[in-house]
Scaffold this active site. Sequence first.
Site, short mmCIF file in Angstrom:
data_model
loop_
_atom_site.label_atom_id
_atom_site.label_comp_id
_atom_site.label_asym_id
_atom_site.label_seq_id
_atom_site.Cartn_x
_atom_site.Cartn_y
_atom_site.Cartn_z
N ASP A 41 0.85 -1.20 0.00
CA ASP A 41 0.00 0.00 0.00
C ASP A 41 0.89 1.25 0.00
OD1 ASP A 41 0.98 -0.50 2.60
OD2 ASP A 41 -0.79 0.33 3.60
N HIS A 46 9.51 -0.22 9.17
CA HIS A 46 8.57 -1.35 9.25
C HIS A 46 8.69 -2.28 8.02
CE1 HIS A 46 6.32 0.40 12.59
NE2 HIS A 46 6.13 1.51 11.92
#
Length: 309
Positions: A12, A243
Amino acid sequence: MTQPIKLIIDTDPGIDDTMAIFYAAGAPDIDLIGLTSIFGNVTTDQATRNALRLLEWAGLHKVPVAQGAAKPRALPAFPPSHNVHGDEGFGTIAAATPQGKMSDESAAAFLVRMAREHKGELVICPIGPLTNIAEALDLDPEFANNVSRIVLMGGSLEEGGNISPHAEANIYHDPHAAERVFASGAKIVMVGLDVTHRILCTAEDFDRLEENAPRLGGLINEMSRFYLHFYTTVGKHDGCSLHDPAAVIACTHPHLFETRAVPIAVSCLGETSGATLLSNDTRASTDVLMRVDAEAVKRQFFKVMNTLD
Ligand code: RIB
Ligand code: CA
């Protein structure tokens, strides 16, 4: 060198997604065979456009992008995270139309086909909500066996949440999909906040990257200002978390992490919705990364990123 791993990133994009995809583009031990798009940081339409732009920036015009689901399995769609990743997902970098076109196949159909064609070899690295992976599992009962492993960025065992006190953002955005994936029987590695909150980068790290790799490193440096600013707004002044790059690095460098094998359940209700919890159902166990050699992960990240351009 051993053969590069065949990798599909479900994404995303997203600033840390951008870092992860550029890392994969430059890593000699990764053969990036496709991207699949999903909502989360941005809408799915935007994620598809961004994925195409990232591949064009990286010179990977032939790598296909398959568009994923537009909304979660059971919940209504969440608004995109403009405050974290900017209006277009790239911080302050302006919108532009990519030259390339997305593939005719859906993300789930592409994942299923690739897993069949590369049976036992394909590594899937989801770095957004798990809706496309759940759809692929529904589409093909053999999908869980056909993939080599699913190394996902998401969840948290002991660290608490980042979007709510209990939940990490990717799981929170589609807990029903996550529940389906954790119970699937596929080999799953969970790269969650327990480790990604330990891997922090500062503005100086990204300045240095731009010096070493002016074009793509410069893009990352510009995007990272927005991302770092968001972290300061939530009281985190010692850097931003890597992340999504951590998940890609865990695909090829598992020795930099310590793992605990436990069954994982997902809360789909109430204030704990999106929390990843220890389950009593011992049929499906997940390798949860609990400790990390953060300096070694950062070294590996910048070693590859410095070679870009
Ligand atoms: O919680 C971190 C995750 O949420 C990352 O994948 C980031 O890109 C956002 O999607
Ligand atoms: Ca992401």
